[in-house]
Design a protein around this motif. Structure first.
Motif, PDB file in Angstrom:
ATOM      1  N   UNK A  71     -16.196   2.333 -12.874  1.00  0.00           N
ATOM      2  CA  UNK A  71     -15.978   1.430 -11.747  1.00  0.00           C
ATOM      3  C   UNK A  71     -16.157   2.230 -10.460  1.00  0.00           C
ATOM      4  N   UNK A  72     -17.081   1.799  -9.618  1.00  0.00           N
ATOM      5  CA  UNK A  72     -17.336   2.456  -8.336  1.00  0.00           C
ATOM      6  C   UNK A  72     -16.484   1.811  -7.253  1.00  0.00           C
ATOM      7  N   UNK A  73     -15.801   2.647  -6.470  1.00  0.00           N
ATOM      8  CA  UNK A  73     -14.940   2.148  -5.393  1.00  0.00           C
ATOM      9  C   UNK A  73     -15.297   2.820  -4.084  1.00  0.00           C
ATOM     10  N   UNK A  74     -15.199   2.065  -2.996  1.00  0.00           N
ATOM     11  CA  UNK A  74     -15.457   2.622  -1.679  1.00  0.00           C
ATOM     12  C   UNK A  74     -16.931   2.652  -1.331  1.00  0.00           C
ATOM     13  N   UNK A  83     -13.373   6.312 -14.099  1.00  0.00           N
ATOM     14  CA  UNK A  83     -13.959   6.303 -15.435  1.00  0.00           C
ATOM     15  C   UNK A  83     -12.849   6.127 -16.465  1.00  0.00           C
ATOM     16  N   UNK A  84     -13.003   5.125 -17.306  1.00  0.00           N
ATOM     17  CA  UNK A  84     -12.035   4.861 -18.359  1.00  0.00           C
ATOM     18  C   UNK A  84     -12.748   4.727 -19.701  1.00  0.00           C
TER      19      UNK A  84
END
Length: 313
Positions: A71-74, A83-84
């Motif tokens: 998941x990319x944030x910002x 990263x999960x």
């Protein structure tokens, strides 16, 4: 049985395109992968001196038993990645849940991972699950996995004729296939300890046993093919057919689902490599490899126990 080393490069009837050789693939990073990984910084001899005897099982497969979600944030300089990993399903994952021995899983995390920070994060999270990642560039993934594995090997192993387009692009795809197998070999050698058993899985990694055997002649290597192995009349239409057979024959034991698949493989080794056979063994260049049929199953007791839980009831 007798195990001995042999020159892996001698099995290549023609040089690989781009000037690649087995030694260059093993000793240098892929031209498509610019990040130098810390875990590959030590030499093979330094790694060997640090090994202690153990009896672990190193499972080497194209994919890990975990699925990576990024998941990319910002935005801009503030952009961060989260990263999960979630448990994945599949026949191999289900079949191996019944094993209780000390086990480590080596495989591709499922997507390209950019930057040292993200790669360190992936290594740290996977280490909690006894997993080691093999990082591949997107270009290598496209040529190796989507190309040679899925467009060439899988169809032919299932008796689907190869279209002319697949044959025309096969050379570059096989170079990427060899590059990817070399990347897997580096991670395996870094983790390997004296006494470990290395269990290589499926058609994605058919060159890997030879790469490992060339550097560790005493390594216990098993290989299991999860697809059919076609008759020699079909297999002979595969480009680089000898290279793949030579690669797998460096295993101590090769497993198939059925005796028919084992017999087809043995016939291909005789007709295309000049190997000799005795019973369920193949001998080539002084090395003996044993074959066997091992239908995959599940831990039935685990399912029976689940039926008694309150969640299932």
């Amino acid at each position: 049985s007798t195990q001995s080393t042999w020159d892996f490069e001698s099995c290549f009837s023609e040089p690989l395109s781009g000037g690649y050789s087995f030694s260059s693939l093993m000793m240098t990073e892929s031209k498509n992968d610019s990040i130098q990984d810390d875990e590959f910084s030590s030499t093979f001899e330094e790694t060997r001196r640090n090994h202690t005897k153990s009896g672990r099982l190193l499972i080497v497969a194209n994919r890990l038993p975990l699925s990576m979600k990024v998941v990319r944030k910002g935005n801009g300089a503030e952009k961060q990645s989260e990263i999960n990993f979630l448990p994945s399903s599949g026949g191999l994952v289900s079949a191996l849940k019944g094993l209780t021995m000390d086990m480590k899983w080596i495989g591709w995390p499922g997507a390209e991972v950019h930057g040292r920070k993200d790669r360190d994060m992936v290594r740290e999270k996977l280490a909690r699950h006894n997993c080691l990642p093999v990082f591949l560039s997107q270009e290598t993934i496209d040529l190796f996995y989507n190309g040679f594995c899925n467009n060439v090997l899988w169809p032919l192993f299932h008796y689907i004729p190869l279209p002319i387009e697949a044959l025309q692009s096969c050379d570059a795809q096989f170079v990427a296939y060899a590059e990817a197998n070399a990347r897997f070999a580096k991670v395996v050698l870094q983790s390997y300890r004296e006494g470990d058993t290395v269990w290589v899985h499926d058609y994605h990694l058919m060159l890997l046993p030879a790469m490992l055997r060339a550097l560790r002649p005493d390594m216990k290597i098993g290989f299991f093919l999860h697809t059919p192995f076609p008759s020699s009349e079909i297999y002979r239409g595969l480009p680089f057919r000898k290279e793949l057979l030579h690669g797998v024959l460096s295993s101590s034991l090769i497993g198939f689902h059925t005796n028919d698949y084992s017999r087809h493989f043995m016939t291909s080794c005789v007709r295309m490599c000049g190997a000799s056979t005795s019973g369920e063994s193949v001998k080539l260049n002084g090395m003996v490899c044993h074959l066997g049929a091992f239908p995959i199953g599940i831990d039935t007791q685990r399912f029976l126990d689940a039926l008694e839980t309150s969640t299932v009831k």
